[in-house]
Design an enzyme around this catalytic site. Structure first.
Site, PDB file in Angstrom:
ATOM      1  N   GLU A  78      30.012 -19.844  10.746  1.00 58.80           N
ATOM      2  CA  GLU A  78      29.488 -21.182  11.032  1.00 58.80           C
ATOM      3  C   GLU A  78      28.134 -21.096  11.748  1.00 58.80           C
ATOM      4  OE1 GLU A  78      32.509 -20.103  11.598  1.00 58.80           O
ATOM      5  OE2 GLU A  78      34.019 -21.653  11.216  1.00 58.80           O
ATOM      6  N   GLY A 133      35.177 -15.311  24.731  1.00 60.49           N
ATOM      7  CA  GLY A 133      34.362 -16.460  24.335  1.00 60.49           C
ATOM      8  C   GLY A 133      34.709 -17.716  25.124  1.00 60.49           C
ATOM      9  N   ARG A 134      36.003 -17.985  25.276  1.00 58.25           N
ATOM     10  CA  ARG A 134      36.435 -19.218  25.958  1.00 58.25           C
ATOM     11  C   ARG A 134      36.288 -19.120  27.475  1.00 58.25           C
ATOM     12  NH1 ARG A 134      40.210 -16.434  23.283  1.00 58.25           N
ATOM     13  NH2 ARG A 134      42.075 -15.661  24.328  1.00 58.25           N
ATOM     14  N   LYS A 158      39.748 -17.230   8.712  1.00 58.43           N
ATOM     15  CA  LYS A 158      38.343 -16.854   8.501  1.00 58.43           C
ATOM     16  C   LYS A 158      38.215 -15.960   7.269  1.00 58.43           C
ATOM     17  CE  LYS A 158      36.970 -16.364  13.371  1.00 58.43           C
ATOM     18  NZ  LYS A 158      36.462 -15.401  14.334  1.00 58.43           N
TER      19      LYS A 158
HETATM   20  O1  F6P Z   1      37.306 -17.852  16.037  1.00 63.43           O
HETATM   21  C1  F6P Z   1      37.547 -17.864  17.395  1.00 63.43           C
HETATM   22  C2  F6P Z   1      36.392 -17.329  18.164  1.00 63.43           C
HETATM   23  O2  F6P Z   1      36.370 -15.954  18.078  1.00 63.43           O
HETATM   24  C3  F6P Z   1      36.442 -17.798  19.603  1.00 63.43           C
HETATM   25  O3  F6P Z   1      37.261 -17.026  20.380  1.00 63.43           O
HETATM   26  C4  F6P Z   1      35.018 -17.764  19.969  1.00 63.43           C
HETATM   27  O4  F6P Z   1      34.772 -18.499  21.126  1.00 63.43           O
HETATM   28  C5  F6P Z   1      34.390 -18.352  18.734  1.00 63.43           C
HETATM   29  O5  F6P Z   1      35.153 -17.822  17.677  1.00 63.43           O
HETATM   30  C6  F6P Z   1      32.940 -18.079  18.536  1.00 63.43           C
HETATM   31  O6  F6P Z   1      32.686 -16.710  18.465  1.00 63.43           O
HETATM   32  P1  F6P Z   1      31.234 -16.140  18.659  1.00 63.43           P
HETATM   33  O7  F6P Z   1      30.745 -16.520  20.000  1.00 63.43           O
HETATM   34  O8  F6P Z   1      31.376 -14.658  18.485  1.00 63.43           O
HETATM   35  O9  F6P Z   1      30.360 -16.741  17.572  1.00 63.43           O
END
Ligand code: F6P
Length: 562
Positions: A219, A285-286, A526
């Protein structure tokens, strides 16, 4: 540091405390009216202070015996051992063999911490200094676009933890945003998102921040390419750059920066690693809003306010790390959640901010809590032995009152709810003589009171209600709530609130024996999306490889797509 946790998970269901809690729950007849009448000190006894947060737990469906057993449970599952392992940088994220050190992001720079041979406090301080220096350049107008114009709009491109934290905090701290600066957030791969967010933008005053821990998220990379194309096209159309390779790389150099742990991939995208801010694999990430992922926020509110946010996080970390468990708010709130999920059959948990600026807080919490604790196996790979991971949801009051509170008041399910309010509003408006914030908070107090104490049939009858309508107007009460009251929504208080929920999530994960820091459950979708994309684009062999339902849906989509 060891690379493995000292011991495996304790099966909470085999503990003495679990047995006691099962018995206590079986015999519990919740009676908040009676409990408060018999114990006038209940509110005071069950209210706690955590940094600036006043937290009233007294309207929860617990007796002293239940609380004592919950604390005994914490002891039996060795909560403090695991907490200390996290703060020390042990690899408690077992399935990814990583330390879990978001707490190091807000550790004072004069308190060194060596993890895996690296002084992480120094690393954090260095990176933060880079982010702050860049933020100052953008805020002061020293950083300019290709035509020498200062930046007016920052567009953060990221998803999940690289979006939800920054957007939540930006909305929450809107009064602290520098005049003349705006941040927009593009996350969804739905092309509508990038199209709408760039539609009215001036490319000469726009800065894109591509935020992705892995720099491999479909994305984010797709949106980054779309944004880069939009930038090139619109700068060329405005006569700001030549339509040439040099013109394009100049545009990217002045209008794109990145935040990632994968700086090689940043370079491959065409962004100079000099214009990139890093963080580390030990930040999930979270859990990353307080890392360089918060660069857009640091620009908007400035380094001083960002530092205040970090100090707020740290204050809650210290409360969690050092306060005895019986007064430790994240511990108590995490254990209460376990009580409701495992002993009172609660499936969901509402978070209801009485602060419009916190309108994205529930969405932020959904990733934090549900990506962390939505697991069916424990950290040693064995199946969990109890339910885990309730659904978190919510909307700001009073909007929610006119939408879904009916179900919380009179539905058949137990829905524990956290009510969050601040005493001093950012906009202290008056409606004639009335302080509107006072009116707003009267609703906050009224709702938790109604949920706790309800309205009996006799009280309804005393209002002259016809007998055939009495039952519809009875409120059972005994609907559990926690009230959180802060002085004002400052950067520090926001940091405290976020850290509070991070640690609540941790406590629940420890009781359930799960790794709250991986997220394997998002991987399958994914992978399949990448496999299915050719079928959607017209590849007949890829279409034939799908199951009948999916193939029929894709075929129908292809027919419908003009
Ligand atoms: O798909 C989940 C995830 O891995 C989350 O844990 C993370 O915050 C998000 O995708 C975005 O990931 P990135 O910062 O690597 O683009």
């Amino acid at each position: 540091m060891t690379s493995e946790p000292a011991r495996g998970p304790v099966d909470a269901t085999t503990t003495n405390a679990w047995g006691s809690l099962t018995e206590l729950s079986k015999n519990l007849r919740p009676d908040l009216r009676g409990w408060f009448a018999a114990d006038p000190a209940r509110a005071e006894r069950l209210s706690h202070q955590a940094a600036d947060l006043h937290v009233d737990l007294s309207k929860n469906l617990v007796t002293d015996e239940v609380l004592a057993s919950l604390l005994a449970l914490a002891d039996e599952v060795r909560l403090t051992e695991r907490r200390d392992a996290m703060f020390a940088g042990e690899h408690i994220n077992v399935t990814e063999d990583r330390a879990v050190l978001h707490t190091a992001l807000r550790r004072p720079s004069d308190e060194p911490l060596t993890v895996d041979g690296q002084d992480v406090t120094a690393d954090v301080a260095d990176e933060l200094a880079k982010v702050y220096a860049f933020a100052e350049k953008v805020r002061s107008g020293e950083w300019t676009g290709v035509t020498g114009e200062p930046v007016r709009t920052i567009v953060n491109i990221g998803i999940g933890g690289s979006d939800l934290g920054p957007v939540m905090a930006y909305e929450a701290l809107e009064p602290y945003v520098q005049d003349g600066l705006e941040v927009r957030f593009v996350s969804n791969i739905d092309p509508t998102d990038v199209a709408q967010k760039t539609a009215d933008l001036d490319p000469t005053t726009t800065l894109f921040i591509v935020a992705s821990k892995t720099f491999g998220t479909l994305e984010t990379l797709t949106n980054a390419r779309l944004a880069r194309d939009w930038l090139w096209r619109s700068l060329v159309a405005a006569g700001a750059v030549e339509d040439s390779d040099d013109g394009r790389s100049d545009a990217v150099a002045k209008h794109f920066v990145a935040v990632s742990t994968a700086l090689d991939k940043v370079a491959a995208f065409g962004i100079d690693p000099e214009n990139a801010f890093g963080f580390w694999d030990w930040v999930g990430g979270r859990y990353s809003v307080d890392s360089a992922i918060g660069t857009s926020l640091a620009i908007a509110i400035g380094p001083d306010a960002f530092a205040e946010l970090l100090a707020g996080f740290h204050a809650m970390d210290e409360h969690f790390r050092t306060t005895p468990l019986e007064n430790n708010v994240p511990v108590l709130m995490g254990l209460l959640n376990v009580w409701y999920v495992n002993f009172r059959d609660a499936h969901t948990h509402a978070v209801l901010p009485y602060a419009q600026q916190l309108h994205r807080f529930p969405a932020y919490l959904q990733q934090l809590t549900m990506e962390s604790n939505g697991k069916s196996v424990r950290w040693d790979g064995t199946p969990v032995t109890s339910d885990t991971g309730e659904v978190f949801w919510g909307e700001p009051g009073t909007n929610g009152q006119h939408a879904f509170y009916q179900l919380i008041h009179q539905g058949t399910r137990t829905i524990p709810a956290d009510f969050i309010a601040v005493a001093n509003p950012a906009y202290p408006l008056r409606d004639a003589e009335a302080d509107v914030h006072g009116l707003f908070l009267a609703n906050f107090f009224a709702q938790t009171k109604a949920l706790a104490f309800g309205k009996t049939a006799d009280e309804v009858r005393a209002e002259g209600v016809a007998e055939d309508l009495v039952s519809a107007k009875v409120f059972s009460g005994n609907r559990p709530t926690t009230s959180i009251l802060a002085p004002a929504l400052t950067p520090s208080v926001l940091g405290q609130l976020v850290a509070l929920y991070e640690h609540i999530t941790f406590v629940q994960g420890v009781v359930w024996g799960i790794d709250s820091f991986d997220q394997w459950g998002v991987e399958l979708g994914k992978k399949l999306a990448l496999e299915i994309a050719p079928a959607v684009a017209g590849d007949e062999a890829a279409l034939a490889a799908q199951d009948p339902s999916t193939a029929a849906l894709i075929a129908r989509y292809r027919e419908l797509r003009a």
